[in-house]
Design a protein around this motif. Structure first.
Motif, PDB file in Angstrom:
ATOM      1  N   ALA A   1      -3.126   5.302   2.050  1.00 11.69           N
ATOM      2  CA  ALA A   1      -2.297   6.472   2.160  1.00 11.69           C
ATOM      3  C   ALA A   1      -1.295   6.137   3.173  1.00 11.69           C
ATOM      4  O   ALA A   1      -0.037   6.318   2.963  1.00 11.69           O
ATOM      5  N   VAL A   2      -1.713   5.736   4.199  1.00 14.68           N
ATOM      6  CA  VAL A   2      -0.729   5.230   5.420  1.00 14.68           C
ATOM      7  C   VAL A   2       0.146   4.101   5.053  1.00 14.68           C
ATOM      8  O   VAL A   2       1.388   4.187   5.304  1.00 14.68           O
ATOM      9  N   TYR A   3      -0.279   3.339   4.384  1.00 16.36           N
ATOM     10  CA  TYR A   3       0.491   2.148   3.879  1.00 16.36           C
ATOM     11  C   TYR A   3       1.360   2.678   2.964  1.00 16.36           C
ATOM     12  O   TYR A   3       2.646   2.230   2.787  1.00 16.36           O
ATOM     13  N   ARG A   4       0.987   3.538   2.031  1.00 13.09           N
ATOM     14  CA  ARG A   4       2.124   3.895   0.946  1.00 13.09           C
ATOM     15  C   ARG A   4       3.067   4.888   1.501  1.00 13.09           C
ATOM     16  O   ARG A   4       4.316   4.762   1.122  1.00 13.09           O
ATOM     17  N   TRP A   5       2.648   5.494   2.414  1.00  8.42           N
ATOM     18  CA  TRP A   5       3.938   6.299   3.250  1.00  8.42           C
ATOM     19  C   TRP A   5       4.836   5.317   3.938  1.00  8.42           C
ATOM     20  O   TRP A   5       6.166   5.621   3.824  1.00  8.42           O
ATOM     21  N   ASP A   6       4.315   4.351   4.557  1.00  7.27           N
ATOM     22  CA  ASP A   6       5.316   3.015   5.036  1.00  7.27           C
ATOM     23  C   ASP A   6       5.923   2.580   3.993  1.00  7.27           C
ATOM     24  O   ASP A   6       7.386   2.589   4.205  1.00  7.27           O
ATOM     25  N   ILE A   7       5.667   2.445   3.117  1.00  8.05           N
ATOM     26  CA  ILE A   7       6.393   1.840   1.750  1.00  8.05           C
ATOM     27  C   ILE A   7       7.478   2.961   1.296  1.00  8.05           C
ATOM     28  O   ILE A   7       8.774   2.627   1.023  1.00  8.05           O
ATOM     29  N   ASN A   8       7.030   4.152   1.126  1.00  7.74           N
ATOM     30  CA  ASN A   8       7.841   5.348   0.746  1.00  7.74           C
ATOM     31  C   ASN A   8       9.089   5.499   1.635  1.00  7.74           C
ATOM     32  O   ASN A   8      10.263   5.987   0.833  1.00  7.74           O
ATOM     33  N   ILE A   9       8.958   5.101   2.995  1.00  3.11           N
ATOM     34  CA  ILE A   9      10.159   5.546   3.777  1.00  3.11           C
ATOM     35  C   ILE A   9      11.231   4.241   3.436  1.00  3.11           C
ATOM     36  O   ILE A   9      12.170   4.866   3.468  1.00  3.11           O
ATOM     37  N   ARG A  10      10.940   3.410   3.014  1.00  8.29           N
ATOM     38  CA  ARG A  10      11.856   2.190   2.444  1.00  8.29           C
ATOM     39  C   ARG A  10      12.366   2.622   0.958  1.00  8.29           C
ATOM     40  O   ARG A  10      13.802   2.595   0.865  1.00  8.29           O
ATOM     41  N   GLU A  11      11.443   3.029   0.239  1.00  8.75           N
ATOM     42  CA  GLU A  11      11.935   3.551  -1.100  1.00  8.75           C
ATOM     43  C   GLU A  11      12.674   4.805  -1.001  1.00  8.75           C
ATOM     44  O   GLU A  11      13.772   4.987  -1.866  1.00  8.75           O
ATOM     45  N   SER A  12      12.663   5.666  -0.061  1.00  5.07           N
ATOM     46  CA  SER A  12      13.371   6.984   0.068  1.00  5.07           C
ATOM     47  C   SER A  12      14.603   6.693   0.553  1.00  5.07           C
ATOM     48  O   SER A  12      15.756   7.337   0.012  1.00  5.07           O
ATOM     49  N   THR A  13      15.033   5.676   0.858  1.00  6.76           N
ATOM     50  CA  THR A  13      16.217   5.007   1.228  1.00  6.76           C
ATOM     51  C   THR A  13      17.136   4.706   0.024  1.00  6.76           C
ATOM     52  O   THR A  13      18.407   4.755   0.078  1.00  6.76           O
ATOM     53  N   VAL A  14      16.370   4.194  -0.867  1.00  5.68           N
ATOM     54  CA  VAL A  14      16.950   3.726  -2.232  1.00  5.68           C
ATOM     55  C   VAL A  14      17.291   4.496  -3.192  1.00  5.68           C
ATOM     56  O   VAL A  14      18.315   4.750  -3.816  1.00  5.68           O
ATOM     57  N   VAL A  15      16.254   5.576  -3.337  1.00  5.70           N
ATOM     58  CA  VAL A  15      16.549   6.641  -4.349  1.00  5.70           C
ATOM     59  C   VAL A  15      17.932   7.448  -4.031  1.00  5.70           C
ATOM     60  O   VAL A  15      18.458   7.866  -5.144  1.00  5.70           O
ATOM     61  N   GLY A  16      18.167   7.429  -2.827  1.00 11.79           N
ATOM     62  CA  GLY A  16      19.439   8.323  -2.583  1.00 11.79           C
ATOM     63  C   GLY A  16      20.762   7.531  -3.276  1.00 11.79           C
ATOM     64  O   GLY A  16      21.537   8.330  -3.312  1.00 11.79           O
ATOM     65  N   LEU A  17      20.592   6.257  -3.621  1.00  8.01           N
ATOM     66  CA  LEU A  17      21.758   5.791  -4.176  1.00  8.01           C
ATOM     67  C   LEU A  17      22.115   6.243  -5.470  1.00  8.01           C
ATOM     68  O   LEU A  17      23.276   6.140  -6.055  1.00  8.01           O
ATOM     69  N   VAL A  18      21.002   6.946  -6.074  1.00  6.37           N
ATOM     70  CA  VAL A  18      21.407   7.614  -7.583  1.00  6.37           C
ATOM     71  C   VAL A  18      21.358   9.051  -7.365  1.00  6.37           C
ATOM     72  O   VAL A  18      21.300   9.610  -8.528  1.00  6.37           O
ATOM     73  N   GLY A  19      21.520   9.561  -6.268  1.00  5.64           N
ATOM     74  CA  GLY A  19      21.778  11.163  -6.032  1.00  5.64           C
ATOM     75  C   GLY A  19      20.563  11.859  -5.668  1.00  5.64           C
ATOM     76  O   GLY A  19      20.550  12.863  -5.832  1.00  5.64           O
ATOM     77  N   ALA A  20      19.490  10.952  -5.344  1.00  8.22           N
ATOM     78  CA  ALA A  20      18.227  11.848  -5.008  1.00  8.22           C
ATOM     79  C   ALA A  20      17.819  12.086  -3.615  1.00  8.22           C
ATOM     80  O   ALA A  20      16.849  12.217  -3.304  1.00  8.22           O
ATOM     81  N   GLY A  21      19.144  12.426  -2.767  1.00  7.42           N
ATOM     82  CA  GLY A  21      19.096  13.000  -1.477  1.00  7.42           C
ATOM     83  C   GLY A  21      18.504  11.683  -0.878  1.00  7.42           C
ATOM     84  O   GLY A  21      18.265  10.720  -0.667  1.00  7.42           O
TER      85      GLY A  21
END
Length: 266
Positions: free
Chosen positions: A202-222
């Motif tokens: 779970a903690v490792y996935r949160w770490d990955i999601n921090i990176r992926e959250s910066t990418v989804v904003g490129l298509v308008g997802a905040g």
């Protein structure tokens, strides 16, 4: 100190031929792929890449330091997307993983359904989920949270159900021998065995999601990705380098924070 005896044997003719065919096929595949890539590459642009890269870097300086304050809210949105998306995925993964594990699934059809959910989640990247959800829900943080969650369910569930299948069955039998129900046996024998693996995942996935959250904003997802996309499209390179610095700082923070959490909880 004992000496090991090595029996050296000559390779058979058949093995030599197999190795020659293997390397020949590998070389042929490399040349074939290279020809395809080369035919579709505009080489003058490649030769000019270093000069264009240096010019782009020069346009970024001096950075627009005053833009930093405008990025505090997008950074917070990015952390929110990663955190809430991970929490939602963890809750869903608990059900999916126990249904997918062969030794805890109540029915084969439910197990196949859970495995289908895992495969579907892992087959579609968070960026694709974000594009679909932005079309359905419109741009914003909500689309990003759901996209991160849908992508993370498969990752967490797969690792968790594999851990469940590898538990020590003797501990389960010992609890059941006391007359405990299946649910009690699950809570007191299965959960303690998979808890360290679950927390680490779970903690490792949160770490990955921090990176992926910066990418989804490129298509308008905040998140901060939205500001990065606007800066690039608007050729605001002094703003873009500030965003790059913020993203790098956020990733470093998540790396250190997740490592600290793993030490505390595991």
């Amino acid at each position: 100190m004992s000496k090991k005896n090595y029996n050296w044997q000559l390779k058979s003719t058949l093995r030599i031929l197999k190795e020659i065919l293997f390397w020949a096929a590998g070389i042929w595949l490399f040349i074939y792929c290279w020809n395809i890539i080369s035919a579709r590459t505009i080489w003058p642009f490649v030769y000019d890449g270093a000069e264009q890269g240096s010019k782009l870097l020069m346009r970024m300086f001096p950075p627009n330091w005053t833009y930093f304050l405008d990025l505090l809210r997008p950074i917070w949105d990015t952390i929110t997307i990663a955190t809430l998306g991970t929490l939602a995925a963890i809750l869903l993964s608990l059900f999916v993983a126990f249904l997918a594990a062969e030794n805890t699934s109540p029915h084969p059809l439910l197990r196949q359904l859970a495995l289908l959910i895992i495969v579907t989640s892992r087959s579609v990247s968070s960026l694709i989920w974000a594009i679909i959800l932005v079309i359905i829900l419109g741009p914003g943080v909500l689309a990003g949270i759901i996209a991160i969650s849908l992508r993370s369910v498969g990752f967490v569930s797969k690792l968790l159900y594999e851990s469940i299948e590898e538990i020590d069955r003797k501990q389960v039998e010992a609890v059941e021998a006391t007359g405990a129900s299946k649910f009690s046996a699950l809570i007191y024998s299965v959960v303690p065995q998979v808890f360290p693996s679950f927390v680490g995942t779970a903690v490792y996935r949160w770490d990955i999601n921090i990176r992926e959250s910066t990418v989804v904003g490129l298509v308008g997802a905040g998140g901060i990705g939205l500001q990065l996309n606007e800066a690039i499209l608007g050729l605001k390179w002094p703003d873009a380098i500030i965003i790059f610095m913020m993203i790098l700082s956020l990733v470093l923070f998540s790396e250190l924070f997740s490592a600290k959490i793993r030490k505390i909880l595991i």
